[in-house]
Design a protein around this motif. Sequence first.
Motif, PDB file in Angstrom:
ATOM      1  N   ASP A  14      -9.389   0.748   1.282  1.00 25.83           N
ATOM      2  CA  ASP A  14     -10.024   1.793   0.468  1.00 25.83           C
ATOM      3  C   ASP A  14     -11.114   1.226  -0.445  1.00 25.83           C
ATOM      4  O   ASP A  14     -11.714   1.949  -1.218  1.00 25.83           O
ATOM      5  N   ASP A  15     -11.365  -0.089  -0.341  1.00 26.91           N
ATOM      6  CA  ASP A  15     -12.408  -0.709  -1.170  1.00 26.91           C
ATOM      7  C   ASP A  15     -13.757  -0.758  -0.450  1.00 26.91           C
ATOM      8  O   ASP A  15     -14.746  -1.206  -1.037  1.00 26.91           O
ATOM      9  N   ASN A 101      -6.082  -4.871  -0.592  1.00 24.59           N
ATOM     10  CA  ASN A 101      -6.633  -4.143  -1.733  1.00 24.59           C
ATOM     11  C   ASN A 101      -6.842  -5.062  -2.931  1.00 24.59           C
ATOM     12  O   ASN A 101      -6.015  -5.932  -3.216  1.00 24.59           O
TER      13      ASN A 101
HETATM   14 MN    MN Z   1      -8.768  -0.128  -3.745  1.00 24.98          MN
END
Ligand code: MN
Length: 270
Positions: A14-15, A101
Amino acid sequence: MTDSDRPNILVTNDDGIHAEGLFALKTSLDRVGNVHVVAPDRPRSASSHSITLHKPLRVSKVRLPDGSHGYSTNGTPSDCISLGVMDVVDGKVGLVVSGINWGPNLGWDLTYSGTVSAAMEAAILGIPAFAVSVASYEEDISFDVTAGFAAYLAAMLLEHPLPPDTLINVNVPNQPADCINGVEITRQGRRRYFGKLDKRIDPMGRAYYWLGGDVQTEELEEGTDVKAIACDRISVTPVHLDLTGHVAFEELRKWGIEEFQPAGSPQTGR
Ligand code: MN
């Protein structure tokens, strides 16, 4: 083993596609299988389990630092799993890994996390999956220990099937290898943020707000993910998709909620 014998591993995060942790994970998993990277084209942290329904999704081929290529998309981490499984990867996806993450995903972070939600989406599709995070927001992060553990767990998950509707959430302390105090199977702990709303006044005299806050550090329960990380242990939490509050189930029955009799109103035609 030829390439076609090796399992397909779908990697997302999600980065965003350019995150260092994603590439560290990809490099480490290259030893375990054929890695396919499908990741958001920008940071999508705290995007939770959102999916894109009201605009088209686009996929672009991206060159990764080792000269291989991955795919970026304007979608969310969950979208990346759908795109990867149903289109980008040719053949069966044997494993999904989401991360690495930058920052912890502990306790109630799981409900906000895009990293964990990508692994949840995979579990919904019946694919073994885990999310992996390095539990620090420091600028100076080494992904080596985390990437090494991810490859170890990936090989293990390809050998041992998980029970249905289950994924794994991994957090690794941001410590050199010789300071890690082993691995602990944990349960999801409590992790609250205090002072979450910062209210300020803009030059026009109107209020604006920043969400955020400090994490509670006291009262860490033994056996939880938060406690394991506080003790510099690698935390491995099995997570189930069933969010039912089983403890409250019988309690709600006792209230008599199920005795409700629907009564329509003639005026509204119901
Ligand atoms: Mn993240």
